[in-house]
Design a protein around this motif. Structure first.
Motif, mmCIF file in Angstrom:
data_model
loop_
_atom_site.group_PDB
_atom_site.id
_atom_site.type_symbol
_atom_site.label_atom_id
_atom_site.label_comp_id
_atom_site.label_asym_id
_atom_site.label_seq_id
_atom_site.Cartn_x
_atom_site.Cartn_y
_atom_site.Cartn_z
ATOM 1 N N ASP A 137 0.850 -1.183 0.000
ATOM 2 C CA ASP A 137 0.000 0.000 0.000
ATOM 3 C C ASP A 137 0.895 1.245 0.000
ATOM 4 N N ILE A 138 1.004 1.900 -1.162
ATOM 5 C CA ILE A 138 1.888 3.055 -1.315
ATOM 6 C C ILE A 138 1.116 4.372 -1.331
ATOM 7 N N ARG A 139 -0.178 4.331 -1.018
ATOM 8 C CA ARG A 139 -1.016 5.526 -1.119
ATOM 9 C C ARG A 139 -0.718 6.518 0.007
ATOM 10 N N TRP A 140 -1.319 7.716 -0.106
ATOM 11 C CA TRP A 140 -1.119 8.725 0.931
ATOM 12 C C TRP A 140 -1.811 8.311 2.222
ATOM 13 N N LEU A 141 -1.708 9.140 3.252
ATOM 14 C CA LEU A 141 -2.170 8.749 4.575
ATOM 15 C C LEU A 141 -3.577 9.229 4.908
#
Length: 283
Positions: A137-141
């Motif tokens: 999971d490389i998405r933003w927070l």
């Protein structure tokens, strides 16, 4: 004739006028929702529109309509386009303004766009189950915001698609968060496990419906983190979304879950979900 809604009016496709200076185009500066339609009726529309306003609030975006107005717009799109089984897509961007990172002048109005589309239920996969692939999971927070910034999800979905998988199961340092466009659930020893509501997942409307069904069916639920390793050892697994409904997972990374067929608890939740649909759709 397909009818769309944009910036306060209903129009045909050739009447749409989307500016290159729309901040949704430049920055993905906006939010969206997808509402399911079953036999011409909107399903959980109030919950979806309420979440649209919640997402907008989190990015300091003012929507120039009330919730009730957007619900009525959605109903009109369903009626005018004669949608039987399908969905409404609705998005709000921060408006038409020359490119700069900071917000435009408050007088620049947000732009609301929406359309209705006929789309069948994935009944074959719902009955038989699917295979999914684990991806970092490389998405933003701020995954709790249903924003237009979806590139991380797009890349994960494409990687899964290229491998012949139906969906990506995302994980951060081995902890399962959600899918590229879904919420993930495992079942172990009769208990349904899913990630808690934090900034790392979207609190899906179908997720909420399913958790309500678990309560009705007296199925225990644990909203706590679980690892990818634990996911592989679940007795059953499924994911949910507006368009996927309750989707059984047979394998994760080619590892068979349970006996490799949709499980009894998953099937009971599917049956209960079908009873929630305004009029059971068979398409």
């Amino acid at each position: 004739m397909t009818l769309y809604f944009m910036d306060g009016r209903f129009t045909k496709r050739d009447g749409l006028n989307i500016s290159i200076d729309d901040r949704g185009y430049y920055f993905g500066d906006g939010v969206y929702e997808v509402v399911k339609v079953y036999n011409g009726e909107l399903f959980t529309v109030r919950e979806h529109i309420s979440r649209l306003f919640e997402s907008a609030m989190k990015i300091k975006l003012s929507i120039p309509f009330t919730e009730e107005q957007l619900i009525n717009i959605s109903k009109e799109l369903v009626a005018q386009n004669s949608i039987s089984v399908g969905h409404i897509y609705m998005q709000v961007t921060r408006g038409d303004s020359p490119r700069q990172h900071q917000f435009p002048d408050p007088t620049v109005p947000a732009i609301v766009t929406a359309y209705a589309v006929e789309a069948p239920r994935p009944l074959g996969n719902i009955e038989k189950g699917v295979a999914i692939k684990s991806i970092e999971d490389i998405r933003w927070l701020r995954c709790d915001i249903k924003s237009l910034n979806l590139l991380g999800s797009v890349l994960a979905k494409q990687e899964a698609h290229e491998g012949g998988y139906a969906e990506a199961i995302l994980h951060r340092n081995g902890v399962v968060t959600e899918g590229a466009s879904t919420n993930m659930f495992g079942i172990k020893d009769g208990v349904v496990h899913t990630h808690p509501v934090t900034n790392l997942i979207l609190n899906g409307i179908t997720r909420q419906v399913v958790l309500g069904l678990c309560k009705e069916l007296q199925i225990p639920v644990s909203e706590k983190e679980f690892t990818l390793e634990q996911a592989l050892e679940m007795d059953e697994f499924f994911y949910t979304s507006t368009t996927a409904e309750v989707m059984p997972v047979l394998t994760i990374d080619e590892h068979t879950i349970g006996d490799g067929t949709p499980g009894l608890i998953t099937k009971s939740l599917q049956k209960a979900f079908n009873k929630k649909i305004p009029v059971t759709a068979t398409k």
